[in-house]
Design a protein around this motif. Structure first.
Motif, PDB file in Angstrom:
ATOM      1  N   CYS A   1      -7.114   5.814   1.291  1.00  0.00           N
ATOM      2  CA  CYS A   1      -7.027   4.904   0.138  1.00  0.00           C
ATOM      3  C   CYS A   1      -7.247   5.663  -1.174  1.00  0.00           C
ATOM      4  O   CYS A   1      -8.165   6.468  -1.292  1.00  0.00           O
ATOM      5  CB  CYS A   1      -8.072   3.799   0.287  1.00  0.00           C
ATOM      6  SG  CYS A   1      -8.049   2.614  -1.053  1.00  0.00           S
ATOM      7  N   THR A   2      -6.385   5.387  -2.156  1.00  0.00           N
ATOM      8  CA  THR A   2      -6.529   6.010  -3.478  1.00  0.00           C
ATOM      9  C   THR A   2      -7.228   5.077  -4.465  1.00  0.00           C
ATOM     10  O   THR A   2      -7.509   5.471  -5.586  1.00  0.00           O
ATOM     11  CB  THR A   2      -5.147   6.348  -4.066  1.00  0.00           C
ATOM     12  OG1 THR A   2      -4.404   5.138  -4.216  1.00  0.00           O
ATOM     13  CG2 THR A   2      -4.374   7.308  -3.194  1.00  0.00           C
ATOM     14  N   GLY A   3      -7.450   3.834  -4.057  1.00  0.00           N
ATOM     15  CA  GLY A   3      -8.052   2.861  -4.983  1.00  0.00           C
ATOM     16  C   GLY A   3      -7.088   2.439  -6.075  1.00  0.00           C
ATOM     17  O   GLY A   3      -7.506   2.097  -7.180  1.00  0.00           O
ATOM     18  N   CYS A   4      -5.772   2.406  -5.750  1.00  0.00           N
ATOM     19  CA  CYS A   4      -4.774   2.032  -6.768  1.00  0.00           C
ATOM     20  C   CYS A   4      -4.763   0.527  -7.022  1.00  0.00           C
ATOM     21  O   CYS A   4      -4.212   0.059  -8.006  1.00  0.00           O
ATOM     22  CB  CYS A   4      -3.386   2.507  -6.352  1.00  0.00           C
ATOM     23  SG  CYS A   4      -2.697   1.602  -4.946  1.00  0.00           S
TER      24      CYS A   4
ATOM     25  N   SER B   1      -3.811   0.670   4.029  1.00  0.00           N
ATOM     26  CA  SER B   1      -3.842  -0.685   4.574  1.00  0.00           C
ATOM     27  C   SER B   1      -2.800  -0.751   5.680  1.00  0.00           C
ATOM     28  O   SER B   1      -1.634  -0.427   5.446  1.00  0.00           O
ATOM     29  CB  SER B   1      -3.491  -1.716   3.494  1.00  0.00           C
ATOM     30  OG  SER B   1      -4.579  -1.913   2.643  1.00  0.00           O
TER      31      SER B   1
ATOM     32  N   ASP C   1     -17.742   3.398  -3.353  1.00  0.00           N
ATOM     33  CA  ASP C   1     -17.260   4.758  -3.040  1.00  0.00           C
ATOM     34  C   ASP C   1     -15.831   4.993  -3.520  1.00  0.00           C
ATOM     35  O   ASP C   1     -15.342   6.124  -3.473  1.00  0.00           O
ATOM     36  CB  ASP C   1     -17.331   5.018  -1.527  1.00  0.00           C
ATOM     37  CG  ASP C   1     -18.765   5.182  -1.055  1.00  0.00           C
ATOM     38  OD1 ASP C   1     -19.647   5.338  -1.925  1.00  0.00           O
ATOM     39  OD2 ASP C   1     -19.007   5.138   0.165  1.00  0.00           O
ATOM     40  N   GLY C   2     -15.107   3.930  -3.900  1.00  0.00           N
ATOM     41  CA  GLY C   2     -13.775   4.109  -4.472  1.00  0.00           C
ATOM     42  C   GLY C   2     -12.647   3.497  -3.673  1.00  0.00           C
ATOM     43  O   GLY C   2     -11.570   3.268  -4.202  1.00  0.00           O
TER      44      GLY C   2
ATOM     45  N   PRO D   1     -10.298   4.172   4.828  1.00  0.00           N
ATOM     46  CA  PRO D   1     -10.874   4.635   3.550  1.00  0.00           C
ATOM     47  C   PRO D   1     -10.413   6.045   3.173  1.00  0.00           C
ATOM     48  O   PRO D   1     -10.259   6.355   2.001  1.00  0.00           O
ATOM     49  CB  PRO D   1     -12.378   4.599   3.803  1.00  0.00           C
ATOM     50  CG  PRO D   1     -12.565   3.606   4.887  1.00  0.00           C
ATOM     51  CD  PRO D   1     -11.351   3.747   5.761  1.00  0.00           C
ATOM     52  N   GLU D   2     -10.170   6.881   4.197  1.00  0.00           N
ATOM     53  CA  GLU D   2      -9.807   8.271   3.886  1.00  0.00           C
ATOM     54  C   GLU D   2      -8.386   8.408   3.325  1.00  0.00           C
ATOM     55  O   GLU D   2      -8.020   9.448   2.791  1.00  0.00           O
ATOM     56  CB  GLU D   2      -9.998   9.181   5.110  1.00  0.00           C
ATOM     57  CG  GLU D   2      -9.104   8.888   6.302  1.00  0.00           C
ATOM     58  CD  GLU D   2      -9.628   7.784   7.211  1.00  0.00           C
ATOM     59  OE1 GLU D   2      -9.131   7.700   8.339  1.00  0.00           O
ATOM     60  OE2 GLU D   2     -10.505   7.019   6.810  1.00  0.00           O
TER      61      GLU D   2
ATOM     62  N   CYS E   1       0.844  -1.208   0.000  1.00  0.00           N
ATOM     63  CA  CYS E   1       0.000   0.000   0.000  1.00  0.00           C
ATOM     64  C   CYS E   1       0.873   1.250   0.000  1.00  0.00           C
ATOM     65  O   CYS E   1       1.692   1.445   0.906  1.00  0.00           O
ATOM     66  CB  CYS E   1      -0.919   0.009   1.224  1.00  0.00           C
ATOM     67  SG  CYS E   1      -1.925   1.501   1.306  1.00  0.00           S
ATOM     68  N   PRO E   2       0.718   2.135  -0.984  1.00  0.00           N
ATOM     69  CA  PRO E   2       1.617   3.296  -1.075  1.00  0.00           C
ATOM     70  C   PRO E   2       1.280   4.426  -0.111  1.00  0.00           C
ATOM     71  O   PRO E   2       2.085   5.328   0.079  1.00  0.00           O
ATOM     72  CB  PRO E   2       1.435   3.758  -2.528  1.00  0.00           C
ATOM     73  CG  PRO E   2       0.075   3.298  -2.917  1.00  0.00           C
ATOM     74  CD  PRO E   2      -0.195   2.039  -2.135  1.00  0.00           C
ATOM     75  N   THR E   3       0.098   4.392   0.490  1.00  0.00           N
ATOM     76  CA  THR E   3      -0.300   5.538   1.323  1.00  0.00           C
ATOM     77  C   THR E   3      -0.437   5.194   2.803  1.00  0.00           C
ATOM     78  O   THR E   3      -0.680   6.098   3.605  1.00  0.00           O
ATOM     79  CB  THR E   3      -1.669   6.079   0.844  1.00  0.00           C
ATOM     80  OG1 THR E   3      -2.645   5.042   1.047  1.00  0.00           O
ATOM     81  CG2 THR E   3      -1.646   6.470  -0.618  1.00  0.00           C
ATOM     82  N   GLY E   4      -0.324   3.926   3.146  1.00  0.00           N
ATOM     83  CA  GLY E   4      -0.536   3.537   4.541  1.00  0.00           C
ATOM     84  C   GLY E   4      -2.007   3.297   4.857  1.00  0.00           C
ATOM     85  O   GLY E   4      -2.373   3.122   6.021  1.00  0.00           O
TER      86      GLY E   4
END
Lengths: 184, 319
Positions: A96-99, A80, A116-117, A93-94, A75-78
């Motif tokens: 998550c980029t949905g990559c 997960s 929701d993405g 969820p806030e 996960c690139p944003t943390g």
């Protein structure tokens, strides 16, 4: 156990008890507002052998809450992450980029894209466990085939199952140390 | 004869992108990886020309490579943006740096590449502007900036060379870090995608340059890169074929399985062998010089990424 983790919550499904009724999957949908057309839990059937000596196994399956979770690493944003209080794998969820890097890295294909993405999956109902309640799938199961609890607590039902019975994990070759067990 | 062991697994799961077959990444990701590799190739070529003192020999590559890289990088990033399911969260990539996530450090590399390529692109614009007599370039601020950048040509070239190589390797590592997909689970994808990116970058410059000398030089260099790419592809397939059960099943996708035709005809045949033949015959003056081979190299680079991204989703560990 990852640093800073207080508990090591896991799940076990008793193969001798599970009848594949899907009540757990529906209870999970209802409890967690899982959107139509998506499932956090599902029923898996495996038939193997040489005819007519066939053996069928049925079990309820979900995210494995792996100790060495590739979804968390990729996960690139943390978004997960491993929840420090429970040792479970959760999604913010806030963040998550949905990559879908987590979906690509999960050997169990346990995640899905929420309408929701963000990417969604089983939370082990930690919001219920925190209040001393059972997970939705566990409480609804008509055959008591599901045990959820602290793997480090020797008195928990899941620890007793793992101690007294033959326990398997799915796809051990993936090396992710899943905390989801199938017991015989 | 003893009957074979029968194994069938079925599931009630029907999640979109996952069931009945995994398909979480569509056309956007291979397009992004293609443009990423192309940009890497353009930057490495410009930097190599600058550092080896071959700016005159390679006028298009050294002057317009970085300039071209910026819009191509933009196209790649736009494709990546289209792939995101939560588009309004795109800036979350830049809230952290996770070293174990190639997508995290890759997103930072993309920003650094865009910034680093700006300087040589600006220099190209100034050179062109002086030739055409653009008056606004004579303003002191722009002249000072130009003087500042001129004194740092080598440093900028080294920076772009490093970032170009990092970008090219990253496009392969992004896939190879995903061990759950046996087709991708090979570290050779990093150098393979770098070489493929360099090859497509050279092909684009050879196509667009007006200098015959530059085109001939780039075509000869590209022939070497095609040979290296074929070697890396062979090693990747050999690695899969000689690996564990999952890896061997992954290799079978290209050796008799559903991806055999598209891989051997479009990636290896049309994308590497045919252009190599066309360019070799043109060098030997047997066949006339055309740009068909160069176009095929670009198409082959795109197809390599399409086939690998798609095939990687065709099977996971344990089936």
């Amino acid at each position: 156990m990852p640093a800073g983790v207080n508990k090591r919550l896991g799940m076990a499904v008793n193969l001798n008890r599970c009848v594949g009724c899907s009540a757990c999957a529906i209870a999970c949908k209802s409890e967690n507002n899982v959107p139509p057309g998506r499932l956090r839990r599902w029923i898996h059937e495996k038939t193997a052998g040489r005819f007519p000596d066939l053996k069928m196994q049925i079990w309820s399956e979900s995210c494995m809450h792996c100790e060495d979770a590739p979804c968390v690493h990729s996960c690139p944003t943390g978004a997960s992450h491993v929840d420090a209080a429970t040792g479970t794998v959760q999604v913010h969820p806030e963040l998550c980029t949905g990559c879908k890097a987590c979906m690509a890295s999960c050997p169990y294909d346990a995640r899905y894209v929420h309408p929701d993405g963000y990417i969604d999956k089983c939370t082990l109902c930690v919001h219920k466990l925190e209040h001393g309640e059972e997970a939705a799938c566990q409480s609804i199961c008509p055959t008591s085939a599901i045990a959820v609890g602290d793997l480090d607590d020797p008195t928990s039902e899941i620890s007793r199952w793992l101690r007294d019975r033959n326990a398997l994990v799915r796809k051990p070759e993936a090396g992710t140390k899943p905390k989801f067990f199938l017991v015989e | 004869m003893q009957q074979e062991i029968f194994v069938e697994e079925v599931s009630t799961r029907q999640n979109p992108h996952v069931d009945p077959g995994l398909h979480f990444w569509g056309w956007e990701v291979p397009v992004y990886l293609f443009f990423g590799g192309l940009v890497a190739g353009l930057l490495v070529l410009y930097a190599a020309a600058e550092l080896t003192g071959n700016r005159r020999k390679l006028p298009f590559s050294s002057r317009w490579g970085p300039f071209l890289a910026l819009p191509l990088l933009g196209l790649g990033l736009f494709a990546l943006f289209l792939d995101l399911e939560y588009k309004s969260h795109v800036l979350r990539f830049y809230g952290t740096l996770k070293l174990r996530s190639p997508m995290s450090w890759g997103s930072w590399i993309l920003i650094l590449v865009a910034v680093a390529a700006l300087a040589p692109a600006w220099q190209s614009l100034c050179t062109e502007g002086r030739r055409r007599g653009w008056a606004w370039l004579r303003r002191p601020a722009w002249r000072n900036l130009q003087r500042f950048l001129n004194h740092r040509r080598k440093s900028m070239a080294w920076l772009n060379l490093s970032l170009g190589v990092a970008l090219g390797i990253y496009t392969g590592i992004l896939l190879s870090s995903l061990a759950a997909r046996p087709v991708w689970s090979s570290t050779i994808l990093g150098p393979l995608f770098l070489i493929s990116g360099l090859s497509t970058g050279l092909a684009l410059c050879a196509w667009l340059t007006r200098s015959k000398l530059e085109r001939h030089f780039l075509v000869r260099l590209d022939l070497i890169l095609i040979a290296v790419e074929l070697l890396f592809l062979s090693l990747w397939l050999f690695g899969l074929s000689s690996g564990g059960e999952a890896a061997r099943q992954a290799a079978q996708l290209f050796l008799g399985g559903p991806y055999t035709a598209v891989f051997w005809t479009l990636v290896v045949g049309a994308g590497l062998l045919v252009p190599a033949l066309l360019e070799t015959m043109a060098i030997l003056r047997r066949w006339p010089e055309t740009r068909v081979g160069l176009a095929l190299i670009l198409v082959g680079g795109l197809m390599l990424r399409f086939v690998l991204v798609d095939a990687g989703q065709a099977m996971g560990i344990g089936g």
